[in-house]
Design a protein around this motif. Sequence first.
Motif, PDB file in Angstrom:
ATOM      1  N   ARG A 421       0.905  -1.278   0.066  1.00  0.00           N
ATOM      2  CA  ARG A 421       0.111  -0.055   0.054  1.00  0.00           C
ATOM      3  C   ARG A 421       0.863   1.407   0.050  1.00  0.00           C
ATOM      4  O   ARG A 421       0.495   2.465  -0.244  1.00  0.00           O
ATOM      5  CB  ARG A 421      -0.826   0.000   1.342  1.00  0.00           C
ATOM      6  N   HIS A 422       2.204   1.205   0.099  1.00  0.00           N
ATOM      7  CA  HIS A 422       3.215   2.281   0.296  1.00  0.00           C
ATOM      8  C   HIS A 422       4.278   2.234  -0.957  1.00  0.00           C
ATOM      9  O   HIS A 422       4.747   1.268  -0.836  1.00  0.00           O
ATOM     10  CB  HIS A 422       3.680   2.420   1.728  1.00  0.00           C
ATOM     11  N   LEU A 423       4.363   3.430  -1.657  1.00  0.00           N
ATOM     12  CA  LEU A 423       5.215   3.609  -2.616  1.00  0.00           C
ATOM     13  C   LEU A 423       6.574   3.172  -2.118  1.00  0.00           C
ATOM     14  O   LEU A 423       7.653   2.499  -2.766  1.00  0.00           O
ATOM     15  CB  LEU A 423       5.105   4.843  -3.284  1.00  0.00           C
ATOM     16  N   VAL A 424       6.948   3.778  -1.030  1.00  0.00           N
ATOM     17  CA  VAL A 424       8.250   3.572  -0.346  1.00  0.00           C
ATOM     18  C   VAL A 424       8.737   2.082  -0.324  1.00  0.00           C
ATOM     19  O   VAL A 424       9.816   1.853  -0.617  1.00  0.00           O
ATOM     20  CB  VAL A 424       8.698   4.473   0.695  1.00  0.00           C
ATOM     21  N   SER A 476      -1.939   5.175  -3.421  1.00  0.00           N
ATOM     22  CA  SER A 476      -3.040   5.492  -4.168  1.00  0.00           C
ATOM     23  C   SER A 476      -2.776   7.038  -4.283  1.00  0.00           C
ATOM     24  O   SER A 476      -3.526   7.789  -5.170  1.00  0.00           O
ATOM     25  CB  SER A 476      -4.168   5.280  -3.535  1.00  0.00           C
ATOM     26  N   GLY A 477      -1.886   7.783  -3.410  1.00  0.00           N
ATOM     27  CA  GLY A 477      -1.983   9.114  -3.210  1.00  0.00           C
ATOM     28  C   GLY A 477      -0.763   9.905  -4.011  1.00  0.00           C
ATOM     29  O   GLY A 477      -0.332  10.653  -3.903  1.00  0.00           O
ATOM     30  N   ARG A 478      -0.189   8.863  -5.049  1.00  0.00           N
ATOM     31  CA  ARG A 478       1.264   9.257  -5.626  1.00  0.00           C
ATOM     32  C   ARG A 478       0.952   9.031  -7.076  1.00  0.00           C
ATOM     33  O   ARG A 478       0.257   8.049  -7.572  1.00  0.00           O
ATOM     34  CB  ARG A 478       2.225   8.614  -5.154  1.00  0.00           C
ATOM     35  N   GLN A 479       1.880   9.666  -7.851  1.00  0.00           N
ATOM     36  CA  GLN A 479       1.847   9.204  -9.167  1.00  0.00           C
ATOM     37  C   GLN A 479       2.945   7.896  -9.464  1.00  0.00           C
ATOM     38  O   GLN A 479       3.862   8.184  -8.762  1.00  0.00           O
ATOM     39  CB  GLN A 479       2.685  10.410 -10.032  1.00  0.00           C
TER      40      GLN A 479
END
Length: 480
Positions: A421-424, A476-479
């Motif tokens: 769920r997290h891009l990092v 979901s909050g990032r490109q």
Amino acid sequence: MGWAGKLRELLGVPGFRALYAARLTSQTADGIFQACLVSYVLFSPERAASPGALAASLAIVVLPFSVIGPFAGVVLDRVSRQRVLVVCSLTRAALLMILVTLIAAGHTGADFYVMALAVVSVNRFVLAALSAGLPIVIDVDRLIGANALSVTSGTVVTLVGAGAGSGLRSLTGGSDSSVALVAGLAGLAYLGAATTAARLANRHMFGPEKIIGWAGITTQFRQVALDLADGARVLWRTGPVRRALAALTASRAAYGLVLVMTILLYRNYFTGTGGGLGGLAVTVAASGVGTVTAAVVTPRVTGRIPKARWIMIVLVAGGVVEIVLGLPFSSPLFVAAGLLLGFSAQASKICVDTIVQEEVPDAYRGRAFSLYDLLFNVAFVAAAALAAVVVPTNGRSSPTIVAAGLGYLLAGVVYYRAARRHLVDMRIRAVGAPAGPALDESPAISVPVGQAAAGQAAGRPPAARPAADVLDEPVSGRQQ
């Protein structure tokens, strides 16, 4: 450049060569001592092994590394680290001479455990000094390779030392007097380690580069405790680290259950060919092969997939291996399981080590690794204590196998569901690759595990927020 070329290059540096020799001699002696401790408490024919005795032995071997570690750095920043290596090795040799007497007399009470605890506690300073000295003798751009070589080689020679100690015990009959001979061999090996370190003409070859005075040492030790609490808050706020540490802690607890059961099986259940201390030694050696293999494979795999996915894969695979190969209760299958679980444990730990290096700001990194070490080992010992209650004396326990396997499986699956769920968490950055700038364009500085674990307890607060505070956002909050 291949591994052979890197090894030749590193060994061409006199300071690294001296530090490497000190590590190899010291950790070989550690392996012999560990063989002495395990064989005396659990495999001596004069006494019956119990799960409680095993849990106590594991606590002695593991916990001092975590409890003393954060405070060792206070000492190592104030005296010659080369002198620390010499004095600690001589101290351990003297303690082993006392243990020889206690073992020969058949003591297993508080006096024996106090001496064994002292040997392991002194060892914390040695390992911390070896790690702290590495950046002094090698260039920054070669630290990752030097650290990987040192730690892997240390693991290998520890296993070699354990094998030598077990072999000497077997050749001399396996009685308490035989174990006393192993203890004597460990004492001689520590004398060899002291001699290796004492041969250095420059007592400050391993640092510290600048000696810090002893004024206000009580205040400084108190400050270490306060700094650790501050570091714990940073770890909790750093999402990638919090998630990875939770998964590794759960898997370490599962491993603690398995280890207690495995030792009891080889002591009391696998009594034929492939059983006993010799059979356990083969299983441990197989685990060592898995550990070394993971150190070679993991950097290559994490160049192609996210570390979070690799952690999930090896933990889920570890759970499957534990259940499928464990439930038949076959000694050869336990050897195969040892190899695969050793791979799983080391591969996941390498990834988590790197995540901590990448995401925790430099000012907090030393404290982060001290707390990581504490959490890792306390979970292991707590699981061993639980196994002492639930595992029968002969070690055969199907519920324990299933519980440990499910522990691995759940650790991998729950972690990956949270991480994806997290891009990092889903970036692809190989273990050992440059960290690069974070999104706030503050450079991410990476240091080796050993250097961080050497006790950099004190540090000033960073000028900006931890990188993870910026990066730890839902995908979901990032490109993408």
